[in-house]
Scaffold this motif. Structure first.
Motif, short mmCIF file in Angstrom:
data_model
loop_
_atom_site.label_atom_id
_atom_site.label_comp_id
_atom_site.label_asym_id
_atom_site.label_seq_id
_atom_site.Cartn_x
_atom_site.Cartn_y
_atom_site.Cartn_z
N LEU B 66 0.89 -1.12 -0.04
CA LEU B 66 0.00 -0.15 -0.02
C LEU B 66 0.74 1.48 0.20
CD1 LEU B 66 -2.99 -0.97 2.48
CD2 LEU B 66 -3.08 -0.34 -0.08
N GLY B 67 1.82 1.20 0.84
CA GLY B 67 2.82 2.50 0.98
C GLY B 67 3.37 2.87 -0.46
N LEU B 68 3.94 1.66 -1.22
CA LEU B 68 4.49 1.90 -2.45
C LEU B 68 3.57 2.35 -3.61
CD1 LEU B 68 7.11 -1.18 -2.92
CD2 LEU B 68 7.44 1.33 -2.01
N LEU B 69 2.40 1.82 -3.47
CA LEU B 69 1.30 2.22 -4.43
C LEU B 69 0.90 3.82 -4.23
CD1 LEU B 69 -1.12 -0.56 -4.64
CD2 LEU B 69 -0.07 0.14 -6.23
N LEU B 73 2.33 6.94 -6.24
CA LEU B 73 1.40 7.83 -6.98
C LEU B 73 1.63 9.26 -6.45
CD1 LEU B 73 -1.28 8.05 -8.33
CD2 LEU B 73 -2.52 7.53 -6.60
N LEU B 74 1.96 9.55 -5.57
CA LEU B 74 2.04 10.87 -4.88
C LEU B 74 3.52 11.52 -5.74
CD1 LEU B 74 1.15 10.61 -1.13
CD2 LEU B 74 0.05 11.99 -2.79
N ALA B 75 4.33 10.63 -5.97
CA ALA B 75 5.54 11.29 -6.64
C ALA B 75 5.47 11.62 -8.18
CB ALA B 75 6.51 10.06 -6.47
N VAL B 76 4.30 10.57 -8.54
CA VAL B 76 4.00 10.93 -10.18
C VAL B 76 3.10 12.33 -9.96
CG1 VAL B 76 2.31 10.04 -12.06
CG2 VAL B 76 4.11 8.33 -10.70
N LEU B 77 2.26 12.28 -9.03
CA LEU B 77 1.39 13.43 -8.96
C LEU B 77 2.13 14.96 -8.66
CD1 LEU B 77 -1.92 12.06 -7.39
CD2 LEU B 77 -1.50 12.56 -9.74
N TRP B 241 7.63 8.59 -1.73
CA TRP B 241 7.24 9.97 -2.36
C TRP B 241 8.28 10.89 -2.39
CZ3 TRP B 241 3.23 13.61 0.52
CH2 TRP B 241 2.84 14.65 -0.47
N PHE B 242 9.29 10.71 -1.40
CA PHE B 242 10.44 11.77 -1.27
C PHE B 242 11.81 11.37 -1.95
CE2 PHE B 242 11.23 10.25 3.18
CZ PHE B 242 12.36 9.95 3.02
N ALA B 270 5.36 7.70 -14.10
CA ALA B 270 4.85 6.23 -13.57
C ALA B 270 5.46 5.22 -14.05
CB ALA B 270 3.35 6.23 -13.79
N PHE B 271 6.10 5.37 -15.69
CA PHE B 271 6.87 4.51 -16.32
C PHE B 271 8.15 4.12 -15.41
CE2 PHE B 271 3.84 5.20 -19.50
CZ PHE B 271 3.62 3.98 -19.91
N GLY B 272 8.83 5.05 -14.60
CA GLY B 272 9.93 4.92 -14.06
C GLY B 272 9.49 4.36 -12.44
N MET B 273 8.41 5.05 -11.82
CA MET B 273 8.01 4.80 -10.64
C MET B 273 7.88 3.25 -10.21
SD MET B 273 9.00 7.46 -8.79
CE MET B 273 10.24 7.32 -9.79
#
Lengths: 67, 454
Positions: B66-69, B73-77, B241-242, B270-273
């Motif tokens: 869950l944390g990684l998902l 997502l927050l990083a992509v946003l 995220w960070f 997202a293709f990298g994350m």
């Protein structure tokens, strides 16, 4: 034309070698091949990937496909 | 003093002259290019360490997934809503945009800080590669709490690798970059295949019927290794995220996104994350659990993939240390005007090699990644405030450029002040950056508004 064909050919073959790396791991996981065979197959497919992917880059760069 | 800074700033400007002008419309790139770029950049040597550390920090399987998902997502946003819109509107690199906002003096300080942080990061990558090469010579990897080099063999192997990486960076940076493009997909396959091959050792049956059971009891079982802090969902979310904070919220990736046709291209991150910062981290977690929870990237990859795995760790370190060394050299070149490219890369490489001898940088990689992001994050907040908030609040933009300031005192004070406040915040290191970003945003806006009213 020759380089364009080579680029496509080496591109497909390099993808096949990468898929072979994954397939070897999958077959080992399923217990179909022993560990030594898996690791040898992975190594050989990896060498093939580097040769073919580099070849594709070179063919793509020199040939008309590079644009 | 001010004359020297002006001279350094002029030299720095010449160095970055090639990207001074906003990107022309005919130079814009397709979305596919961004997807490829992100996919290639975010499967690095550090992934072998980060995913394994989540296991050693006793993260539970559900918390990790869950944390990684959500964290990714927050990083992509963050790339999509913070970095890409500013880059697309200005078509400038952070360097030139920051210069307009904070003046050449602050930009110079930023560059030096960046160079130092890059050297540490490249040093950690050399250390990771050293675990693979050291395996071939029977050199033990330092223990988890090690700070200083643990043996002469470790020093020797890191110095030899550092020298080799530096020499190649000097002689053939461009060639190795092309090699990195070829290696990136294969390195990702090493992660996936390695994890798959290690599953039987952990007792996973071919029908995957007990996969979740094994994952929760033998891999991410919630038990931290001796001496390691226990992590939970929020640690994982925040870290994911960070992890690239300097790039998205810190706006370094304006250099990439200024070539994007639309700001929505940020979504291509997202293709990298998800392959790099989710699948690869999960894979390295599986591998470290299968070798008895020993932090030894070289051994993990060797046991999982054989000799090709050792090459995988070495190449992952090499191909990611190479651009990092290049960037460090480029940033350092600003304070050594007139030095040739090879000389400054040699200096950066030597510093990096010395740092690589100290295992603390790769054994405390998670904390270092947090500090790296925190140090550069206030600059992102300052630029964000100037770009979006100043027009809304009718505060004059780009005063440093218009008035010819070398230092925008408010920007420098906010940067240093934020770091001081963040240092004393009574929060876990991983949770400090977000309040820090808010503090920087509000205080910079308030200071510049106060200056206007004067």
């Amino acid at each position: 034309m020759k380089h364009s064909f080579l680029t496509r050919l080496t591109g497909w073959l390099s993808l096949v070698s990468l898929a072979l790396c994954l397939a070897a791991a999958l077959f080992y996981f399923l217990g179909r091949i022993p560990e030594a065979t898996y690791k040898l197959t992975f190594l050989l497919a990896s060498i093939a990937w580097f040769v073919l992917a580099t070849g594709r880059k070179i063919a793509g760069k020199d040939g008309p496909a590079a644009g | 003093m001010s004359e020297r800074i002006a001279r350094l700033a002029a030299a720095m400007d010449r160095l970055y002259e090639f990207d001074r002008e906003p990107v022309a419309p005919d130079k814009l790139q397709s979305g596919g290019k961004f997807a490829g770029l992100f996919a290639g950049e975010h499967v690095a040597a550090t992934e072998f360490v980060i995913g394994a550390f989540f296991v050693l920090h006793g993260v539970g399987a559900r918390d990790l997934l869950l944390g990684l998902l959500l964290g990714n997502l927050l990083a992509v946003l963050s790339w999509t809503f913070i970095c890409a819109p500013i880059a697309v509107r200005t078509r400038l690199t952070l360097y030139w945009y920051l210069r307009k906002i904070a003046g050449p003096g602050v930009t110079l300080v930023y560059n030096i800080a960046n160079a130092f942080l890059y050297c540490i990061l490249a040093g950690a990558m050399i250390s990771v590669s050293a675990t693979a090469v050291g395996l071939l010579f029977g050199i033990p990897v330092p223990k988890l709490d090690a700070v200083l080099p643990s043996s002469a063999g470790w020093i020797l192997i890191t110095v030899v690798l550092g020298a080799a990486f530096t020499t190649v960076a000097i002689l053939g940076f461009a060639k190795l970059s092309r090699f990195a493009e070829v290696a990136a997909p294969w390195i990702f396959v090493v992660f996936v295949a390695g994890a798959l091959a290690m599953l039987p050792r952990l007792g996973v049956t071919p029908d995957l019927g007990n996969l979740w059971d094994v994952a929760t009891t033998q891999i991410w079982n919630g038990v931290a290794a001796a001496g390691q802090e226990k992590f939970g969902f929020w640690h994982v979310l925040s870290f994911a995220w960070f992890c690239n904070l300097a790039m998205h919220v810190g706006l370094s990736d304006m250099a990439l996104f200024r070539y994007a046709k639309k700001w929505t291209y940020g979504l291509y991150s997202a293709f990298g994350m998800y392959p790099g910062h989710m699948l690869a981290w999960l894979a390295s977690g599986v591998m470290v659990a299968a070798i008895g929870r020993e932090m030894h990237p070289g051994l993990m990859a060797y046991e999982a993939v054989g000799i090709a795995g050792v090459a995988g760790v070495l190449f992952a370190g090499w191909t990611t240390a190479n651009p990092t060394l290049y960037r460090a050299g480029l940033a350092l070149q600003t304070v050594t005007p007139g030095w040739p490219r090879w000389k400054i890369t040699l200096v950066a490489g030597t510093a990096t090699t010395v740092l690589a001898c100290f295992p603390v940088f790769f054994l405390k990689l998670l904390d270092y990644v947090a500090i790296y992001g925190i140090v550069l994050m206030p600059i992102g907040a300052i630029v964000f405030a100037e770009h979006w908030l100043f027009p809304l609040l009718k505060i004059e933009q780009y005063q440093a450029e218009k008035r010819g300031w070398t230092f925008n005192g408010a920007a420098l004070a906010v940067w240093l002040g934020t770091l001081a406040v963040v240092f004393f915040l009574p929060l876990h290191l991983y949770f400090r950056w977000l309040p820090g970003w808010m503090i920087a945003l509000v205080s910079y806006t308030a200071l510049m508004a106060a200056r206007r009213s004067k």
